[in-house]
Scaffold this motif. Structure first.
Motif, PDB file in Angstrom:
ATOM      1  N   ILE A   1       0.872  -1.182   0.000  1.00  0.00           N
ATOM      2  CA  ILE A   1       0.000   0.000   0.000  1.00  0.00           C
ATOM      3  C   ILE A   1       0.907   1.230   0.000  1.00  0.00           C
ATOM      4  N   LEU A   2       0.706   2.083  -1.002  1.00  0.00           N
ATOM      5  CA  LEU A   2       1.541   3.278  -1.162  1.00  0.00           C
ATOM      6  C   LEU A   2       1.185   4.298  -0.069  1.00  0.00           C
ATOM      7  N   ARG A   3       2.137   5.108   0.324  1.00  0.00           N
ATOM      8  CA  ARG A   3       3.546   5.051  -0.020  1.00  0.00           C
ATOM      9  C   ARG A   3       4.354   4.167   0.910  1.00  0.00           C
ATOM     10  N   ALA A   4       3.904   4.119   2.169  1.00  0.00           N
ATOM     11  CA  ALA A   4       4.769   3.566   3.207  1.00  0.00           C
ATOM     12  C   ALA A   4       5.104   2.089   2.990  1.00  0.00           C
ATOM     13  N   GLY A   5       4.301   1.379   2.186  1.00  0.00           N
ATOM     14  CA  GLY A   5       4.582  -0.039   1.942  1.00  0.00           C
ATOM     15  C   GLY A   5       5.717  -0.287   0.968  1.00  0.00           C
TER      16      GLY A   5
ATOM     17  N   GLY B   1      -2.717   2.156  -4.462  1.00  0.00           N
ATOM     18  CA  GLY B   1      -2.603   3.584  -4.137  1.00  0.00           C
ATOM     19  C   GLY B   1      -3.752   4.041  -3.252  1.00  0.00           C
ATOM     20  N   LEU B   2      -3.455   4.145  -1.962  1.00  0.00           N
ATOM     21  CA  LEU B   2      -4.460   4.600  -0.989  1.00  0.00           C
ATOM     22  C   LEU B   2      -3.803   5.587  -0.059  1.00  0.00           C
ATOM     23  N   TYR B   3      -4.500   6.664   0.268  1.00  0.00           N
ATOM     24  CA  TYR B   3      -4.019   7.474   1.392  1.00  0.00           C
ATOM     25  C   TYR B   3      -5.199   7.715   2.328  1.00  0.00           C
ATOM     26  N   ARG B   4      -4.857   8.058   3.544  1.00  0.00           N
ATOM     27  CA  ARG B   4      -5.900   8.248   4.543  1.00  0.00           C
ATOM     28  C   ARG B   4      -6.179   9.740   4.673  1.00  0.00           C
ATOM     29  N   ASP B   5      -7.445  10.112   4.449  1.00  0.00           N
ATOM     30  CA  ASP B   5      -7.812  11.523   4.587  1.00  0.00           C
ATOM     31  C   ASP B   5      -7.606  11.943   6.052  1.00  0.00           C
TER      32      ASP B   5
ATOM     33  N   LEU C   1       1.041  -5.519   2.029  1.00  0.00           N
ATOM     34  CA  LEU C   1       2.072  -4.979   2.928  1.00  0.00           C
ATOM     35  C   LEU C   1       1.811  -3.516   3.258  1.00  0.00           C
ATOM     36  N   ASP C   2       1.809  -3.219   4.530  1.00  0.00           N
ATOM     37  CA  ASP C   2       1.710  -1.825   4.977  1.00  0.00           C
ATOM     38  C   ASP C   2       2.347  -1.771   6.356  1.00  0.00           C
ATOM     39  N   PRO C   3       3.238  -0.822   6.621  1.00  0.00           N
ATOM     40  CA  PRO C   3       3.839  -0.806   7.956  1.00  0.00           C
ATOM     41  C   PRO C   3       2.807  -0.654   9.067  1.00  0.00           C
ATOM     42  N   MET C   4       1.704   0.110   8.797  1.00  0.00           N
ATOM     43  CA  MET C   4       0.813   0.486   9.891  1.00  0.00           C
ATOM     44  C   MET C   4      -0.622   0.001   9.680  1.00  0.00           C
ATOM     45  N   LEU C   5      -1.189  -0.596  10.706  1.00  0.00           N
ATOM     46  CA  LEU C   5      -2.622  -0.906  10.727  1.00  0.00           C
ATOM     47  C   LEU C   5      -3.213  -0.060  11.853  1.00  0.00           C
ATOM     48  N   ALA C   6      -3.852   1.046  11.479  1.00  0.00           N
ATOM     49  CA  ALA C   6      -4.344   1.996  12.494  1.00  0.00           C
ATOM     50  C   ALA C   6      -5.854   1.816  12.692  1.00  0.00           C
TER      51      ALA C   6
ATOM     52  N   GLY D   1      -7.688   0.611  10.366  1.00  0.00           N
ATOM     53  CA  GLY D   1      -8.003  -0.582   9.582  1.00  0.00           C
ATOM     54  C   GLY D   1      -8.702  -0.259   8.262  1.00  0.00           C
ATOM     55  N   GLY D   2      -9.043   1.020   8.045  1.00  0.00           N
ATOM     56  CA  GLY D   2      -9.765   1.387   6.822  1.00  0.00           C
ATOM     57  C   GLY D   2      -8.982   1.046   5.552  1.00  0.00           C
ATOM     58  N   SER D   3      -7.684   1.367   5.531  1.00  0.00           N
ATOM     59  CA  SER D   3      -6.876   1.098   4.327  1.00  0.00           C
ATOM     60  C   SER D   3      -6.747  -0.408   4.107  1.00  0.00           C
ATOM     61  N   ALA D   4      -6.528  -1.148   5.184  1.00  0.00           N
ATOM     62  CA  ALA D   4      -6.374  -2.603   5.064  1.00  0.00           C
ATOM     63  C   ALA D   4      -7.641  -3.224   4.485  1.00  0.00           C
TER      64      ALA D   4
ATOM     65  N   GLY E   1       4.752   7.439  14.896  1.00  0.00           N
ATOM     66  CA  GLY E   1       4.462   8.631  14.094  1.00  0.00           C
ATOM     67  C   GLY E   1       3.936   8.236  12.732  1.00  0.00           C
ATOM     68  N   ASP E   2       4.163   9.097  11.754  1.00  0.00           N
ATOM     69  CA  ASP E   2       3.672   8.853  10.391  1.00  0.00           C
ATOM     70  C   ASP E   2       4.734   8.080   9.617  1.00  0.00           C
ATOM     71  N   ALA E   3       4.443   6.833   9.327  1.00  0.00           N
ATOM     72  CA  ALA E   3       5.456   5.949   8.711  1.00  0.00           C
ATOM     73  C   ALA E   3       5.903   6.461   7.340  1.00  0.00           C
ATOM     74  N   GLY E   4       4.941   6.929   6.523  1.00  0.00           N
ATOM     75  CA  GLY E   4       5.288   7.427   5.186  1.00  0.00           C
ATOM     76  C   GLY E   4       6.186   8.645   5.276  1.00  0.00           C
ATOM     77  N   ASP E   5       5.833   9.577   6.136  1.00  0.00           N
ATOM     78  CA  ASP E   5       6.627  10.802   6.277  1.00  0.00           C
ATOM     79  C   ASP E   5       8.028  10.496   6.802  1.00  0.00           C
TER      80      ASP E   5
END
Ligand code: PRP
Ligand code: URA
Length: 225
Positions: A85-89, A109-113, A141-146, A148-151, A212-216
């Motif tokens: 899952i972009l970007r952090a994955g 390609g997903l980002y969280r609003d 693959l995604d570093p973060m499951l917060a 759960g919406g993106s997953a 923190g923010d994994a992508g950033d």
């Protein structure tokens, strides 16, 4: 760590010392982006190894310098999909493709609003259908499951293509109890693999204590305005 969740079905918490050592480096606010990416790679490698233990194997004849033998290999009739899952994955997927060089890589390609915390699509190039869904194995693959919406969005993409739920795994470095429960309520048969379950989400949807923010932190965009 939520011990009740850790013992639940369909969740595997890696807890390997090499994984945890690198998670601690990633958590540290003083870790530079370079060291953050390096720690991500090492943690991802340990996790990806344990998450791919469901790959089917077959026997193949091999000539060693001394004798003929039958050796186990990953079933060549299976299709393996690495789905970051972009970007952090992205860093995660580099490690995964080194371990499984013949795997197909499908970027999601997903980002969280930031306001609604809802996932927003911006890239999806999946084929309309898969030739042999029963023999297809997907590792999202995604570093973060917060929350759960993106997953859930990413998993839906593959279940809608008739890939059996037991062939799909969601792998994350760090997860929240809320995110795990959310995903399991939607997809009780999907296996989740994580290195650690943190305490909770804060009111901005960040994992606490988290990292923190994994992508950033991966791409050094922490100070972007
Ligand atoms: C992060 C993370 C996940 C998502 C998790 O990505 O990498 O994809 O948030 O949150 P959720 O479980 O609440 O959906 P982000 O949206 O920040 O995008 P980025 O990777 O491009 O920074
Ligand atoms: N996304 C992140 O990168 N970190 C969090 O804690 C939650 C979502």
């Amino acid at each position: 760590m939520d011990t009740k969740l850790k013992k639940a079905e369909n969740i595997s918490v890696c807890e390997h010392p090499i994984a945890l050592q690198n998670l601690a480096i990633m958590r540290d606010k003083n870790t530079t982006p370079e060291l953050f990416r390096n720690a991500t790679k090492r943690l991802a490698e340990v996790l990806f190894f344990s998450a791919t233990d469901n790959l089917p194997t077959v026997l193949k004849p091999v000539e060693t310098p001394l004798a003929s033998t039958m050796s186990k290999v990953i079933d060549p009739d299976s299709t393996i999909i690495i789905a970051p899952i972009l970007r952090a994955g992205l860093v995660f997927s580099q490690v995964a493709s080194e371990l499984l060089p013949d795997a197909v890589v499908q970027h999601i390609g997903l980002y969280r609003d930031h306001q609604t915390l809802q996932p927003v699509w911006y890239y999806n190039k999946l084929p309309k259908e898969f030739k042999n869904p029963q023999n297809t194995y997907v590792y999202i693959l995604d570093p973060m499951l917060a929350t759960g919406g993106s997953a859930i969005e990413a998993i839906k993409l593959y279940t809608s293509k008739n890939i059996p739920h037991e062939n799909i795994r969601f792998i994350c470095l760090l997860s929240s109890p809320e995110g795990i429960t959310h995903v399991q309520n939607h997809f009780p048969e999907i296996q989740l693999v994580t290195a650690w379950i943190d305490e909770k989400l804060n009111n901005q949807g960040y994992i606490m204590p988290g990292l923190g923010d994994a992508g950033d932190r991966t791409f050094n965009t922490v100070y972007e305005v």
